[in-house]
Design a protein around this motif. Structure first.
Motif, PDB file in Angstrom:
ATOM      1  N   ILE A   1       0.787  -1.147   0.162  1.00  0.00           N
ATOM      2  CA  ILE A   1       0.088  -0.151  -0.098  1.00  0.00           C
ATOM      3  C   ILE A   1       0.961   1.361   0.133  1.00  0.00           C
ATOM      4  CG2 ILE A   1      -1.784   1.337   1.152  1.00  0.00           C
ATOM      5  CD1 ILE A   1      -2.713  -1.392   2.491  1.00  0.00           C
ATOM      6  N   MET A   2       1.967   1.399   1.008  1.00  0.00           N
ATOM      7  CA  MET A   2       2.489   2.563   1.083  1.00  0.00           C
ATOM      8  C   MET A   2       3.587   2.568  -0.184  1.00  0.00           C
ATOM      9  SD  MET A   2       2.038   4.166   3.708  1.00  0.00           S
ATOM     10  CE  MET A   2       3.280   5.228   3.955  1.00  0.00           C
ATOM     11  N   LYS A   3       3.942   1.534  -0.739  1.00  0.00           N
ATOM     12  CA  LYS A   3       4.839   1.610  -1.925  1.00  0.00           C
ATOM     13  C   LYS A   3       4.426   2.496  -3.095  1.00  0.00           C
ATOM     14  CE  LYS A   3       7.596  -1.448  -4.914  1.00  0.00           C
ATOM     15  NZ  LYS A   3       7.987  -2.877  -5.390  1.00  0.00           N
ATOM     16  N   LYS A   4       2.961   2.499  -3.318  1.00  0.00           N
ATOM     17  CA  LYS A   4       2.514   3.217  -4.307  1.00  0.00           C
ATOM     18  C   LYS A   4       2.095   4.825  -3.916  1.00  0.00           C
ATOM     19  CE  LYS A   4      -2.261   1.192  -3.518  1.00  0.00           C
ATOM     20  NZ  LYS A   4      -3.051   0.306  -4.382  1.00  0.00           N
ATOM     21  N   LEU A   5       2.312   4.976  -2.671  1.00  0.00           N
ATOM     22  CA  LEU A   5       1.886   6.332  -1.963  1.00  0.00           C
ATOM     23  C   LEU A   5       3.113   7.142  -1.683  1.00  0.00           C
ATOM     24  CD1 LEU A   5      -0.899   5.360   0.449  1.00  0.00           C
ATOM     25  CD2 LEU A   5      -1.278   6.025  -2.053  1.00  0.00           C
ATOM     26  N   ALA A   6       4.126   6.506  -1.219  1.00  0.00           N
ATOM     27  CA  ALA A   6       5.114   7.444  -0.453  1.00  0.00           C
ATOM     28  C   ALA A   6       6.413   7.312  -1.128  1.00  0.00           C
ATOM     29  CB  ALA A   6       5.393   6.736   1.058  1.00  0.00           C
ATOM     30  N   THR A   7       7.189   8.664  -1.176  1.00  0.00           N
ATOM     31  CA  THR A   7       8.552   8.796  -1.194  1.00  0.00           C
ATOM     32  C   THR A   7       9.152   9.421  -0.120  1.00  0.00           C
ATOM     33  OG1 THR A   7      10.348  10.124  -2.591  1.00  0.00           O
ATOM     34  CG2 THR A   7       7.991  11.326  -1.795  1.00  0.00           C
ATOM     35  N   ILE A   8      10.456   9.229   0.089  1.00  0.00           N
ATOM     36  CA  ILE A   8      11.251   9.553   1.291  1.00  0.00           C
ATOM     37  C   ILE A   8      12.168  10.802   0.923  1.00  0.00           C
ATOM     38  CG2 ILE A   8      13.041   9.252   2.858  1.00  0.00           C
ATOM     39  CD1 ILE A   8      11.968   6.347   3.504  1.00  0.00           C
ATOM     40  N   ILE A   9      11.943  11.863   1.443  1.00  0.00           N
ATOM     41  CA  ILE A   9      12.938  12.956   1.073  1.00  0.00           C
ATOM     42  C   ILE A   9      13.843  13.272   2.202  1.00  0.00           C
ATOM     43  CG2 ILE A   9      12.977  15.366   0.914  1.00  0.00           C
ATOM     44  CD1 ILE A   9      10.327  15.238  -0.920  1.00  0.00           C
ATOM     45  N   SER A  10      14.988  13.139   2.388  1.00  0.00           N
ATOM     46  CA  SER A  10      15.949  13.482   3.529  1.00  0.00           C
ATOM     47  C   SER A  10      17.124  14.106   3.289  1.00  0.00           C
ATOM     48  CB  SER A  10      16.042  11.937   3.972  1.00  0.00           C
ATOM     49  OG  SER A  10      17.028  12.081   5.224  1.00  0.00           O
ATOM     50  N   ASP A  11      17.735  14.687   4.364  1.00  0.00           N
ATOM     51  CA  ASP A  11      19.235  15.138   4.195  1.00  0.00           C
ATOM     52  C   ASP A  11      20.248  13.964   4.716  1.00  0.00           C
ATOM     53  OD1 ASP A  11      18.504  15.055   6.637  1.00  0.00           O
ATOM     54  OD2 ASP A  11      18.955  17.407   7.143  1.00  0.00           O
ATOM     55  N   GLY A  12      19.638  12.817   4.794  1.00  0.00           N
ATOM     56  CA  GLY A  12      20.540  11.471   4.984  1.00  0.00           C
ATOM     57  C   GLY A  12      20.746  11.185   3.692  1.00  0.00           C
ATOM     58  N   ARG A  13      21.464   9.603   3.873  1.00  0.00           N
ATOM     59  CA  ARG A  13      22.017   8.854   2.560  1.00  0.00           C
ATOM     60  C   ARG A  13      20.791   7.894   2.523  1.00  0.00           C
ATOM     61  NH1 ARG A  13      26.203   5.880   3.215  1.00  0.00           N
ATOM     62  NH2 ARG A  13      26.189   5.998   5.314  1.00  0.00           N
ATOM     63  N   TYR A  14      21.250   7.058   1.342  1.00  0.00           N
ATOM     64  CA  TYR A  14      20.472   5.629   0.990  1.00  0.00           C
ATOM     65  C   TYR A  14      21.437   4.563   1.046  1.00  0.00           C
ATOM     66  CZ  TYR A  14      16.336   8.275   0.852  1.00  0.00           C
ATOM     67  OH  TYR A  14      15.013   9.273   0.918  1.00  0.00           O
ATOM     68  N   SER A  15      21.092   3.390   1.202  1.00  0.00           N
ATOM     69  CA  SER A  15      22.008   2.356   0.795  1.00  0.00           C
ATOM     70  C   SER A  15      21.869   2.031  -0.593  1.00  0.00           C
ATOM     71  CB  SER A  15      21.168   1.190   1.469  1.00  0.00           C
ATOM     72  OG  SER A  15      21.766  -0.255   0.898  1.00  0.00           O
TER      73      SER A  15
END
Length: 735
Positions: A596-610
């Motif tokens: 459900i969340m996969k089609k709704l949400a993005t993440i915006i951050s001043d951190g990094r990603y793997s």
């Protein structure tokens, strides 16, 4: 005197000749290394009677024979379990060629082990720490070159940065260029879920369906489709926690599954994990930088003596030649490296590490230079990598070992065939230019691989890589376009999204694992009714016509079900100064493991990603919240305009949106109104910052757009990466 393959170092400076203490201290370390190497290799030792007497070692030091450091990693990282064997083979060959081998290792953090705990705040800083430690050792012991056992995570580019820096310092002092070659650890085969565990997990999925938790059943089966690796264990963990919360399995069952999956994950001889994360992205990138000999680029087992010999014998044509100095090779190949990183779907982490390597090498360079190279010519997606369809990096390594693919040489060739301007006449550690390497056509074309092709000749898409974003509330951010399938890119591109603000990753993780998160948002009406309608009209006018008269609850539920509501999960306070810039892998994995969340949400951050993160993951935002960046002014219920193909994200004036207008404005008035909120948040950041050891906090560094390097490094980086290069030994060229 017997002739050796390696020439003596042409350098007036030789501390071992001029200072007897080095010749008194070091011969026993060299002899000990070679004795252990012979013992380690046992019956596979290839050489005559040992001749490494203390007297002979003394004389080589006196004559300035090449002093070559074998740089390994710590054996508490899976990529470095077999270093003892590789270093033994390297030591023997260096001695046979007339050099003097030494060995030292660096700590190597495993980002998987540090994931979701305090250790992740030390990950990025460890890259700079590795660079410092390597520079210290090379300078203190006056080594001329290095054979690097390349591992995973931050170690590869930490060492590249160090060696480029030492080379630049040596050249500035008028000394011989520093030469080096990298031998990446072999690829670790992904694990397999035991058959009985598959049956038990399927039974759990059926139980979830019976109890009305279709989303848990779907997500569990989806996760089972992946090869077993540390990152998929995190996905399983998220699904198990949701199942436990809803009474579908007990905590004891959760721990049982966790144990069975964990112990089946890694092969006993280690290696770099088979996913295309930062470890393998670094493998491809460092190869693209010209620093990896093709004999050891992509292996399924530790390198043989024959392969090690091929690598180290190439030093004979590199020693004393400035064009083979590490900083020159890196800068000469930088466009190749960036294009290979893009075409192979490389990690977002490397956007900082590429900049770091160039700055340490003395070249003016930033994220914007990288982006200019990336977009100066379209770079197609030529990497059909998959963790569910038998096309992981272990598969690519098997293709290379079987002789049907040549790894990055094949990708280099296919990029040329697709019209990408690659720099073919620049030096590499094979002792040849790329053009000379590609003259050998055997197994060069991607079509030589018949089944499960990873490298393609016909692009999947006309674009690839990591894009740099701009916006009216920030200066720069990055998003991995190659990590978003086209349908998902379509889902999020040119959409209005509500912000859901979290001050740190811990709060975000707790919330994203809460199966009632959307119910809570709806119950508290965090996204007002009129703004829901306004965003729906922009995102999908047909749905707006259908739902414009619906109640709030009906509207919210329909938008969530259809995916027309978009949520920008903001995770601030994660930047380099605030908290060491940890990876937001876990919250993104919780989203990706939730249908459900996969089609709704993005993440915006001043951190990094793997490097293994996929989906709508936006990070590296500058300025960071701690430094007054716009991300720290956001709050839940704001609206941002996601324009991924246009490479922008903009803050929306909600009052204008209600009038039917899309106005991108992040006003000074709004910032003034929220200034006290921002100051309160910063005070909480300062308290949380103390969770990180003061010795390792990243003060006095540049921001993410400038590599997160010490200020002194960027101040000394004054060379022009397009002009101050040596391609031929006698000519400085403008490429």
């Amino acid at each position: 005197m017997m002739a050796h393959l390696y020439p003596l170092i042409e350098n007036e400076v030789n501390p071992y000749r001029d200072n007897v203490q080095g010749k008194a201290n070091e011969p026993i370390t060299v002899a000990g290394l070679l004795d252990r190497a012979k013992l380690t290799l046992g019956s596979t030792y290839e050489g005559g009677k040992p001749d490494w007497t203390l007297e002979e070692i003394y004389m080589r030091l006196e004559r300035n024979a090449p002093r070559i450091a074998i740089i390994g990693g710590s054996s508490d990282h899976p990529a470095h379990i077999m270093d003892y064997q590789t270093s033994a083979r390297a030591a023997i060959r260096i001695w046979q060629n007339g050099g003097v081998p030494f060995y030292f290792s660096t700590p190597v953090m495993c980002d998987g082990t540090a994931q979701s705990n305090q250790g992740m705040s030390y990950s990025l800083q460890s890259r700079n720490a590795v660079a410092q430690m390597v520079v210290n050792q090379l300078e203190a012991h006056s080594y001329h070159g290095a054979f690097v056992i390349q591992g995973c995570d931050k170690q590869p580019l930490g060492v590249v940065s160090a060696l480029a820096h030492v080379d630049r310092v040596r050249r500035n002092r008028g000394e011989a260029p520093f030469f080096a070659t990298f031998a990446p650890a072999h690829v670790l085969e992904g694990g397999t879920i035991p058959d009985d565990v598959i049956d038990e997990l399927e039974a759990l999925a059926k139980k979830a369906e019976f109890e009305g938790a279709q989303d848990v059943a779907f997500d569990l089966r989806d996760t089972m489709a992946y090869i077993l690796q540390c990152s998929s264990n995190t996905a399983f963990q998220g699904v198990f926690e949701r199942a436990y919360e809803r009474g579908i399995l007990t905590k004891e069952q959760h721990k049982y599954f966790e144990m069975r999956l964990a112990v089946a994950t890694c092969d006993g001889q280690g290696g770099v994990c088979a996913f295309n994360g930062t470890g393998n992205s670094s493998r491809h990138l460092v190869a693209g930088m010209g620093l990896v000999h093709p004999a050891v680029e992509l292996l399924t087992d530790p390198p043989s003596q024959r392969q090690i010999n091929a690598v180290l014998d190439s030093f004979a044509g590199m020693i004393n030649k400035e064009r083979y100095g590490v900083s020159n090779i890196v800068a000469a190949n930088i466009k190749n490296a960036i294009r290979i990183h893009s075409a192979s779907g490389g990690s977002t982490n490397l956007m900082m590490h590429i900049v770091s390597a160039m700055l340490y090498g003395g070249y003016k360079f930033s994220l914007w230079d990288l982006d200019n190279i990336h977009h100066s010519h379209p770079i197609p997606d030529l990497f059909d990598y998959s963790l569910t369809e038998g096309r992981d990096i272990y598969s690519l390594a098997m293709q290379c070992c079987s002789g049907t693919s040549r790894g990055m040489e094949t990708l280099f060739y296919e990029l040329i065939e697709n019209g990408v301007p690659m720099d073919q006449d620049v030096p590499t550690v094979a002792g040849k230019t790329w053009r000379e390497r590609l003259e050998i056509t055997r197994s060069l074309k991607a079509v030589n691989v018949k089944d499960n092709k990873v490298i393609l000749s016909t692009p999947r898409r006309s674009f690839s890589g990591v894009d740099v974003l701009k916006g009216n509330f920030f200066e720069s951010a990055v998003v991995k376009i190659s990590g978003m399938p086209t349908p998902q890119l379509d889902q999020f591109d040119d959409k209005l999204a509500f912000t859901l603000y979290y001050e740190n990753e811990d709060d975000a993780n707790k919330s994203l694992l809460d199966s009632s998160l959307l119910t809570t948002i709806k119950g508290q009406k965090l996204f007002p009714h009129d703004l829901l309608l306004a965003t729906l009209k922009f995102n999908n006018e047909l749905e707006w016509n259908r739902l414009k008269d619906a109640t709030y609850n009906e509207l919210f539920d329909e938008m969530a079900e259809k995916g027309t509501m978009k949520i920008a999960v903001i995770i601030a306070g994660q930047g380099p100064v605030a908290f060491g810039m940890p990876e937001m892998f876990t919250p993104m994995q919780h989203i990706n493991a939730n249908c459900i969340m996969k089609k709704l949400a993005t993440i915006i951050s001043d951190g990094r990603y793997s490097g293994v993160t996929y989906g709508a993951a936006i990070g590296h935002m500058t300025p960071e919240a701690y430094e007054g960046g716009g991300i720290g002014f956001l709050q839940t219920g704001d609206i941002v305009h996601l324009q991924l193909r246009s490479r922008r994200i903009d803050f929306i004036d909600c009052s204008q949106l209600l009038l039917g207008n899309i106005v991108h404005e992040f006003s000074s008035q709004l910032k003034e109104e929220r200034q006290s909120l921002v100051e309160e948040r910063k005070q909480r950041m300062k308290i949380r910052q103390k969770l990180v050891a003061a010795s390792n906090r990243m003060y006095g560094h540049t921001d993410a757009a400038n590599g997160v390097v010490p200020i002194a490094i960027v101040e000394d980086a004054i060379l022009d990466y397009e002009k101050d290069l040596l391609v031929q030994e006698t000519n400085i060229v403008n490429k």
